[in-house]
Design a protein around this motif. Structure first.
Motif, PDB file in Angstrom:
ATOM      1  N   VAL A   1      16.647   8.291  15.516  1.00  0.00           N
ATOM      2  CA  VAL A   1      16.856   6.985  15.088  1.00  0.00           C
ATOM      3  C   VAL A   1      15.908   6.935  13.775  1.00  0.00           C
ATOM      4  CG1 VAL A   1      16.454   4.635  15.759  1.00  0.00           C
ATOM      5  CG2 VAL A   1      17.423   6.179  17.365  1.00  0.00           C
ATOM      6  N   TYR A   2      16.329   6.089  12.794  1.00  0.00           N
ATOM      7  CA  TYR A   2      14.992   6.253  11.555  1.00  0.00           C
ATOM      8  C   TYR A   2      14.950   4.925  11.421  1.00  0.00           C
ATOM      9  CZ  TYR A   2      16.566  11.011  10.062  1.00  0.00           C
ATOM     10  OH  TYR A   2      16.894  12.278  10.073  1.00  0.00           O
ATOM     11  N   TYR A   3      13.526   4.799  11.119  1.00  0.00           N
ATOM     12  CA  TYR A   3      12.779   3.750  10.852  1.00  0.00           C
ATOM     13  C   TYR A   3      12.153   3.383   9.643  1.00  0.00           C
ATOM     14  CZ  TYR A   3      13.046   3.339  16.061  1.00  0.00           C
ATOM     15  OH  TYR A   3      13.508   3.298  17.272  1.00  0.00           O
ATOM     16  N   CYS A   4      12.126   2.159   9.045  1.00  0.00           N
ATOM     17  CA  CYS A   4      11.453   2.149   7.689  1.00  0.00           C
ATOM     18  C   CYS A   4      10.043   1.448   7.963  1.00  0.00           C
ATOM     19  CB  CYS A   4      12.280   1.362   6.670  1.00  0.00           C
ATOM     20  SG  CYS A   4      12.631  -0.133   7.017  1.00  0.00           S
ATOM     21  N   ASP A   5       9.242   1.608   7.214  1.00  0.00           N
ATOM     22  CA  ASP A   5       7.865   1.028   7.493  1.00  0.00           C
ATOM     23  C   ASP A   5       7.435   0.492   5.751  1.00  0.00           C
ATOM     24  OD1 ASP A   5       4.623   2.392   7.245  1.00  0.00           O
ATOM     25  OD2 ASP A   5       4.899   0.330   8.550  1.00  0.00           O
ATOM     26  N   ILE A   6       6.833  -0.605   5.781  1.00  0.00           N
ATOM     27  CA  ILE A   6       6.245  -1.188   4.747  1.00  0.00           C
ATOM     28  C   ILE A   6       4.868  -1.418   4.861  1.00  0.00           C
ATOM     29  CG2 ILE A   6       6.299  -2.729   2.544  1.00  0.00           C
ATOM     30  CD1 ILE A   6       9.264  -2.869   2.914  1.00  0.00           C
ATOM     31  N   GLU A   7       3.855  -0.893   4.350  1.00  0.00           N
ATOM     32  CA  GLU A   7       2.439  -1.256   4.649  1.00  0.00           C
ATOM     33  C   GLU A   7       1.984  -2.188   3.521  1.00  0.00           C
ATOM     34  OE1 GLU A   7      -0.179   1.813   5.349  1.00  0.00           O
ATOM     35  OE2 GLU A   7      -1.863   1.072   4.070  1.00  0.00           O
TER      36      GLU A   7
ATOM     37  N   ARG B   1      -4.700  -4.591   6.844  1.00  0.00           N
ATOM     38  CA  ARG B   1      -3.474  -3.933   6.699  1.00  0.00           C
ATOM     39  C   ARG B   1      -2.305  -4.674   7.907  1.00  0.00           C
ATOM     40  NH1 ARG B   1      -2.579   2.635   8.421  1.00  0.00           N
ATOM     41  NH2 ARG B   1      -0.237   2.336   8.816  1.00  0.00           N
ATOM     42  N   VAL B   2      -1.034  -4.741   7.274  1.00  0.00           N
ATOM     43  CA  VAL B   2      -0.010  -5.257   8.047  1.00  0.00           C
ATOM     44  C   VAL B   2       0.773  -4.228   7.803  1.00  0.00           C
ATOM     45  CG1 VAL B   2       1.291  -7.187   8.755  1.00  0.00           C
ATOM     46  CG2 VAL B   2      -1.135  -7.597   7.729  1.00  0.00           C
ATOM     47  N   ASP B   3       1.521  -3.600   8.894  1.00  0.00           N
ATOM     48  CA  ASP B   3       2.937  -2.874   8.989  1.00  0.00           C
ATOM     49  C   ASP B   3       3.856  -3.668   9.185  1.00  0.00           C
ATOM     50  OD1 ASP B   3       0.627  -0.544   9.469  1.00  0.00           O
ATOM     51  OD2 ASP B   3       2.449   0.308   8.268  1.00  0.00           O
ATOM     52  N   PHE B   4       5.216  -3.641   8.260  1.00  0.00           N
ATOM     53  CA  PHE B   4       6.446  -4.279   8.658  1.00  0.00           C
ATOM     54  C   PHE B   4       7.395  -3.052   9.080  1.00  0.00           C
ATOM     55  CE2 PHE B   4       4.938  -8.205   7.568  1.00  0.00           C
ATOM     56  CZ  PHE B   4       4.450  -8.204   6.225  1.00  0.00           C
TER      57      PHE B   4
ATOM     58  N   ASN C   1       1.014  -1.262   0.052  1.00  0.00           N
ATOM     59  CA  ASN C   1      -0.066   0.192   0.085  1.00  0.00           C
ATOM     60  C   ASN C   1       0.746   1.330  -0.164  1.00  0.00           C
ATOM     61  OD1 ASN C   1      -2.309  -1.393  -0.187  1.00  0.00           O
ATOM     62  ND2 ASN C   1      -3.046  -1.025   2.300  1.00  0.00           N
ATOM     63  N   SER C   2       1.927   1.250   0.828  1.00  0.00           N
ATOM     64  CA  SER C   2       2.688   2.239   1.010  1.00  0.00           C
ATOM     65  C   SER C   2       4.115   1.806   1.406  1.00  0.00           C
ATOM     66  CB  SER C   2       2.168   3.344   1.577  1.00  0.00           C
ATOM     67  OG  SER C   2       1.988   3.057   2.958  1.00  0.00           O
TER      68      SER C   2
ATOM     69  N   HIS D   1       6.935   9.568   2.470  1.00  0.00           N
ATOM     70  CA  HIS D   1       6.236   8.587   2.453  1.00  0.00           C
ATOM     71  C   HIS D   1       5.853   8.244   0.862  1.00  0.00           C
ATOM     72  CE1 HIS D   1       1.773   7.126   1.961  1.00  0.00           C
ATOM     73  NE2 HIS D   1       2.135   6.451   3.096  1.00  0.00           N
ATOM     74  N   MET D   2       5.638   7.205   0.452  1.00  0.00           N
ATOM     75  CA  MET D   2       5.455   7.107  -1.146  1.00  0.00           C
ATOM     76  C   MET D   2       4.055   6.050  -1.118  1.00  0.00           C
ATOM     77  SD  MET D   2       7.291   5.326  -4.146  1.00  0.00           S
ATOM     78  CE  MET D   2       8.548   6.602  -4.258  1.00  0.00           C
ATOM     79  N   ASP D   3       3.113   6.461  -1.743  1.00  0.00           N
ATOM     80  CA  ASP D   3       1.913   5.510  -1.752  1.00  0.00           C
ATOM     81  C   ASP D   3       1.889   4.557  -2.923  1.00  0.00           C
ATOM     82  OD1 ASP D   3      -0.619   8.084  -3.235  1.00  0.00           O
ATOM     83  OD2 ASP D   3       1.183   6.670  -4.025  1.00  0.00           O
TER      84      ASP D   3
END
Length: 122
Positions: free
Chosen positions: A96-102, A108-111, A32-33, A53-55
């Motif tokens: 501290v930087y975190y990546c997220d993949i939706e 919806r599941v966020d990694f 999703n994003s 963020h990128m959709d």
């Protein structure tokens, strides 16, 4: 179990550049994003703020503080990788930087990545 591993952080002088990478253990479909967040040291609210963020259509959105300096991108040709190119770094980018993949699979599941430190010295 999908795992995200971040790399590319560390110390840098103000005005310098870094590229953060976030590598997934598999190729993630139905994205999703994607996004990068950061947590500032001493943030009493203990909140992560959105950086970039990128959709799913490729539209991007950036925090005002990083517009024109940071670029988000990703590569899904093999295992999924998300990048954050950071130019003209400032002391206030220290975090501290975190990546997220939706991901969408009926819900919806966020990694999330484990977080990586970026320290900008002035």
């Amino acid at each position: 179990q999908v795992q995200l591993v971040e790399s590319g952080g560390g110390p840098v002088q103000a005005g310098g550049s870094l590229t953060l990478s976030c590598a997934a253990s598999v190729k993630i479909t139905s994205i999703n994003s994607i996004g990068w967040y950061r947590q500032i040291p001493g943030n009493q609210r203990d909140q992560r703020e959105l950086v970039a963020h990128m959709d799913g259509k490729g539209a991007t959105n950036y925090a005002d503080a990083v517009k024109g300096r940071f670029v988000i991108s990703f590569d899904n040709s093999e295992n999924t990788e998300v990048y954050l190119r950071m130019n003209n770094l400032k002391h206030e980018d220290t975090a501290v930087y975190y990546c997220d993949i939706e991901h969408w699979s009926g819900k919806r599941v966020d990694f999330w990545g484990q977080g990586i430190q970026v320290t900008v010295s002035s």
